[in-house]
Scaffold this active site. Sequence first.
Site, PDB file in Angstrom:
ATOM      1  N   VAL A  17       0.835  -1.203   0.000  1.00 49.66           N
ATOM      2  CA  VAL A  17       0.000   0.000   0.000  1.00 49.66           C
ATOM      3  C   VAL A  17       0.866   1.249   0.000  1.00 49.66           C
ATOM      4  O   VAL A  17       0.655   2.174  -0.785  1.00 49.66           O
ATOM      5  CB  VAL A  17      -0.959   0.008   1.202  1.00 49.66           C
ATOM      6  CG1 VAL A  17      -1.807   1.279   1.201  1.00 49.66           C
ATOM      7  CG2 VAL A  17      -1.860  -1.217   1.184  1.00 49.66           C
ATOM      8  N   VAL A 133     -10.879  -0.136   7.244  1.00 48.28           N
ATOM      9  CA  VAL A 133     -11.967  -1.102   7.062  1.00 48.28           C
ATOM     10  C   VAL A 133     -12.437  -1.046   5.616  1.00 48.28           C
ATOM     11  O   VAL A 133     -12.762   0.032   5.109  1.00 48.28           O
ATOM     12  CB  VAL A 133     -13.165  -0.803   7.991  1.00 48.28           C
ATOM     13  CG1 VAL A 133     -14.284  -1.812   7.755  1.00 48.28           C
ATOM     14  CG2 VAL A 133     -12.733  -0.807   9.457  1.00 48.28           C
ATOM     15  N   ILE A 137     -13.387   0.597  -0.218  1.00 47.65           N
ATOM     16  CA  ILE A 137     -14.799   0.927   0.001  1.00 47.65           C
ATOM     17  C   ILE A 137     -14.913   2.114   0.950  1.00 47.65           C
ATOM     18  O   ILE A 137     -14.382   2.076   2.062  1.00 47.65           O
ATOM     19  CB  ILE A 137     -15.565  -0.261   0.613  1.00 47.65           C
ATOM     20  CG1 ILE A 137     -15.470  -1.486  -0.292  1.00 47.65           C
ATOM     21  CG2 ILE A 137     -17.011   0.099   0.875  1.00 47.65           C
ATOM     22  CD1 ILE A 137     -16.041  -2.734   0.340  1.00 47.65           C
ATOM     23  N   GLY A 188      -2.568 -15.425  -4.006  1.00 47.76           N
ATOM     24  CA  GLY A 188      -2.209 -14.228  -3.257  1.00 47.76           C
ATOM     25  C   GLY A 188      -3.326 -13.652  -2.416  1.00 47.76           C
ATOM     26  O   GLY A 188      -3.154 -12.593  -1.793  1.00 47.76           O
ATOM     27  N   GLU A 191      -2.406 -15.005   3.088  1.00 46.18           N
ATOM     28  CA  GLU A 191      -1.005 -14.911   3.482  1.00 46.18           C
ATOM     29  C   GLU A 191      -0.439 -16.312   3.713  1.00 46.18           C
ATOM     30  O   GLU A 191      -1.182 -17.290   3.855  1.00 46.18           O
ATOM     31  CB  GLU A 191      -0.889 -14.093   4.773  1.00 46.18           C
ATOM     32  CG  GLU A 191      -1.422 -12.676   4.681  1.00 46.18           C
ATOM     33  CD  GLU A 191      -0.528 -11.769   3.849  1.00 46.18           C
ATOM     34  OE1 GLU A 191       0.644 -12.137   3.611  1.00 46.18           O
ATOM     35  OE2 GLU A 191      -1.014 -10.705   3.421  1.00 46.18           O
ATOM     36  N   ASP A 202      -8.961 -10.648  11.887  1.00 46.37           N
ATOM     37  CA  ASP A 202      -9.017  -9.451  11.052  1.00 46.37           C
ATOM     38  C   ASP A 202     -10.420  -8.851  11.060  1.00 46.37           C
ATOM     39  O   ASP A 202     -10.601  -7.647  11.269  1.00 46.37           O
ATOM     40  CB  ASP A 202      -8.590  -9.815   9.628  1.00 46.37           C
ATOM     41  CG  ASP A 202      -8.711  -8.658   8.659  1.00 46.37           C
ATOM     42  OD1 ASP A 202      -7.812  -7.808   8.645  1.00 46.37           O
ATOM     43  OD2 ASP A 202      -9.716  -8.600   7.917  1.00 46.37           O
ATOM     44  N   LYS A 206     -12.073  -5.153  12.649  1.00 43.28           N
ATOM     45  CA  LYS A 206     -12.883  -4.235  11.838  1.00 43.28           C
ATOM     46  C   LYS A 206     -14.275  -4.059  12.438  1.00 43.28           C
ATOM     47  O   LYS A 206     -14.843  -2.962  12.387  1.00 43.28           O
ATOM     48  CB  LYS A 206     -12.963  -4.760  10.405  1.00 43.28           C
ATOM     49  CG  LYS A 206     -11.614  -4.731   9.701  1.00 43.28           C
ATOM     50  CD  LYS A 206     -11.635  -5.454   8.366  1.00 43.28           C
ATOM     51  CE  LYS A 206     -10.281  -5.413   7.690  1.00 43.28           C
ATOM     52  NZ  LYS A 206     -10.241  -6.204   6.437  1.00 43.28           N
ATOM     53  N   GLY A 309      -5.743  -4.926  -1.527  1.00 43.09           N
ATOM     54  CA  GLY A 309      -4.957  -4.618  -2.713  1.00 43.09           C
ATOM     55  C   GLY A 309      -4.209  -3.314  -2.529  1.00 43.09           C
ATOM     56  O   GLY A 309      -4.733  -2.360  -1.937  1.00 43.09           O
TER      57      GLY A 309
END
Length: 445
Positions: A17, A133, A137, A188, A191, A202, A206, A309
């Site tokens: 990122v 989060v 989006i 991908g 992980e 995860d 969130k 991504g």
Amino acid sequence: MNEKRTIKVALLGAGSVGSQVARLLLEQADEYERRVGTRLELIGISVRNVDGRRDVELPRELYTTDAERLILSADVVIELMGGLHPALELITLALESGADVVTANKALLAHHGAELFELAERVGAQLYYEAAVGGAIPIIRPLRENLGGDRVERILGIVNGTTNYILDRMHTRGDSFEESLRIATDLGYAEADPTADIEGYDAQQKAAILASIAFHTSVPVDEVHREGITSVSIEQIEDAKRAGFVVKLLAICERVAAPGDGPDRVSARVYPALVPEAHPLASVHGGNNAIFVEAEAAGSLMFYGAGAGGVETASAVLGDLVAAARRHLLGGPGLGESMDADLPVLGVAEIDTSYQISLEAEDEAGILAGIAQTFAEHGVSVATLEQAAPATDEDGEVAEDARATLVIGTHRAKEGSLSKLVDALAQSPAVHRVNGVLRVEGANA
């Protein structure tokens, strides 16, 4: 006429990122200047190793290992390191120095968000976290601002792309969990160590963030009930399909009315659940995320798109950066988070839900009566019952030890009562084995 000053931007982290954020800042500098009204200057990128491999080739002179010095020279600090430490200490330093902070660090916000928001408000800085989060989006700003004057009743979110890819492949291709995870890893989506995704950590982080914003209440991550998807079998997926459902790992944040005149309560939980095929979340495929919001005045809203991504998440980070830069030009203190409702957080045993229970029972007369009695003893009523034909041998004859497979849907009841019912069924002489249990969510959407 005085020339407007440049907004100095420091970047902490140059992973998938961070490298995309830096690339876009450099390549589209003129465009950002037109949008903001002044120049955004990337003054440095803090990394552990300036010679490490990067996803994007960037000017080497930008890299530094001196994060503290970089922070103290910046107007806006973008933290994309991840993890709790040293991210917590560096963000604290940035806020105390008067810099605004943009972060995508969901773990940090879930564990230390309340203290960071308090610090930001105290010093007049601003903490932005749209990318924490849902990746690309937009959901944080809509909850904070667009729905700030409404009453959010419920959030159902597919907020982890890895688990959605796995469950979607199991549903559409008939692959096992293990095979779906292997393919997700090869592509991908997962992980090398997928624990945080497949065990629900995860999504739990969130959910804590979403619940805190939506209900103006600090919801500690440790009070968010969590279950992963490792126990979801292909048999449960097939049972769900026959009953008109799709299995999704959901983050659920819910306002729960109190009996009498007491204050509302808050529930936040993560688990695999059955979603009706007609519900919008059922059509979310692959590694995408979607967040379905039910509000009193606005009604039902859904936010859908790429949940991860490098370049996709960079979009949300840069949106926050533009907002921070504009705030610097206008001046004035940052806006604090509204956490003053202070609603109590319910334990999972207190929520109302319904179950779909798959079990094996002896194929004998009177067995159903015994199972029905167990339901009655726990105050849970049966909504649906499907019985699969017992297995046969190669001659088409029912085997002597054949067992009936029952898929039983319940009416809504307290989670605690339903959990005790499942334990009782597992101990019942009428039941050979409880194959699996899934909750039903979104049936009223």
